[in-house]
Design an enzyme around this catalytic site. Sequence first.
Site, PDB file in Angstrom:
ATOM      1  N   LYS A 226     -13.870  -3.607   2.644  1.00  0.00           N
ATOM      2  CA  LYS A 226     -14.724  -2.524   2.154  1.00  0.00           C
ATOM      3  C   LYS A 226     -16.202  -2.767   2.409  1.00  0.00           C
ATOM      4  O   LYS A 226     -16.968  -1.810   2.569  1.00  0.00           O
ATOM      5  CB  LYS A 226     -14.458  -2.273   0.677  1.00  0.00           C
TER       6      LYS A 226
ATOM      7  N   GLY B  76     -15.854  -5.216 -12.467  1.00  0.00           N
ATOM      8  CA  GLY B  76     -15.639  -5.474 -11.050  1.00  0.00           C
ATOM      9  C   GLY B  76     -15.989  -4.294 -10.164  1.00  0.00           C
ATOM     10  O   GLY B  76     -16.764  -3.404 -10.549  1.00  0.00           O
TER      11      GLY B  76
ATOM     12  N   GLY C   7     -14.111  -3.896 -18.105  1.00  0.00           N
ATOM     13  CA  GLY C   7     -14.175  -4.583 -16.826  1.00  0.00           C
ATOM     14  C   GLY C   7     -15.526  -4.389 -16.156  1.00  0.00           C
ATOM     15  O   GLY C   7     -16.286  -3.467 -16.497  1.00  0.00           O
TER      16      GLY C   7
ATOM     17  N   TYR D 270      -1.728   1.694 -11.210  1.00  0.00           N
ATOM     18  CA  TYR D 270      -0.745   2.737 -10.897  1.00  0.00           C
ATOM     19  C   TYR D 270       0.680   2.213 -10.805  1.00  0.00           C
ATOM     20  O   TYR D 270       1.634   2.974 -10.899  1.00  0.00           O
ATOM     21  CB  TYR D 270      -1.110   3.474  -9.594  1.00  0.00           C
TER      22      TYR D 270
ATOM     23  N   SER E 259       0.812  -1.214   0.000  1.00  0.00           N
ATOM     24  CA  SER E 259       0.000   0.000   0.000  1.00  0.00           C
ATOM     25  C   SER E 259       0.849   1.268   0.000  1.00  0.00           C
ATOM     26  O   SER E 259       1.820   1.390   0.761  1.00  0.00           O
ATOM     27  CB  SER E 259      -0.923   0.013   1.227  1.00  0.00           C
ATOM     28  N   LEU E 260       0.451   2.233  -0.836  1.00  0.00           N
ATOM     29  CA  LEU E 260       1.118   3.530  -0.872  1.00  0.00           C
ATOM     30  C   LEU E 260       0.496   4.527   0.102  1.00  0.00           C
ATOM     31  O   LEU E 260       0.998   5.638   0.250  1.00  0.00           O
ATOM     32  CB  LEU E 260       1.047   4.123  -2.285  1.00  0.00           C
TER      33      LEU E 260
END
Length: 268
Positions: free
Chosen positions: A64, A126, A124, A210, A13-14
Amino acid sequence: MRAAVLGSPIAHSLSPALHNAGYAASGLTDWHYERFELQASELAGFLAGLDEDWRGLSLTMPLKEACLDVAAETTALARRARAGNTLVRLPDGGWLADNTDVPGIVDALRPAWQSDWHRVAVLGAGATARSALLALPALGVLAVDVYARDPAKATALEGWAPAGVEVAVRPFDEWVSGEQPALLSTLPGGAADSLELAGPRSGLLFDVVYAGWPTPLAQQAEAAGMTVVGGLDLLVHQAARQFTLFTGREAPLEAMFAAGRAALGSDA
């Protein structure tokens, strides 16, 4: 004051780099942001162990949906999306579940968006595609063509779209010949690497990936003449909204973008 990102896997994770850079740029020397590996079944217990120093939490998979069950309050957007990526401490000590992914998409796309782009293509079907469907009306989109390898998942999006947005499911292989002015690839990293985009072509490509930037798809789009927006834009903008929810301060976007680029080791 403390904040963190929770999920599994989480080591990549960033978010810590983005938020801590924001704290430093804003002079918030008493704020610190970290990461914790956590499964959905562990979320309630983790929250129960946090003291009043904890002001906010960022959530990634698989938390989530689980966060909606443990939050004392949820925003209308989180309920509509059936997912939250943010928990904000309430004055009474409980937690508010919110979703900054959806407005983050709008923030990422708006600088390059044209007001007459009313029909777009989405690759996509999703979770990110669902967020895109909720975000696109804010940009004036009235119709979305969904291209997905799984027709059942794509068809399910027809019932997900907000009122006033028409969704049409198209065969995946036809995406390259579409004439929509904006193409949003919500495919995960590597899934679009074999796709071939011929030029010349105007308009916008948004590639949600990213890492490993620019992706092969982004490189092709730029060579074809398209404006390209990458996943780092979404990542930073959704984090910036979290930063404001946690601290009450305006987020220092440039500092957060610089931290993201440095963490990725690129000029994205």
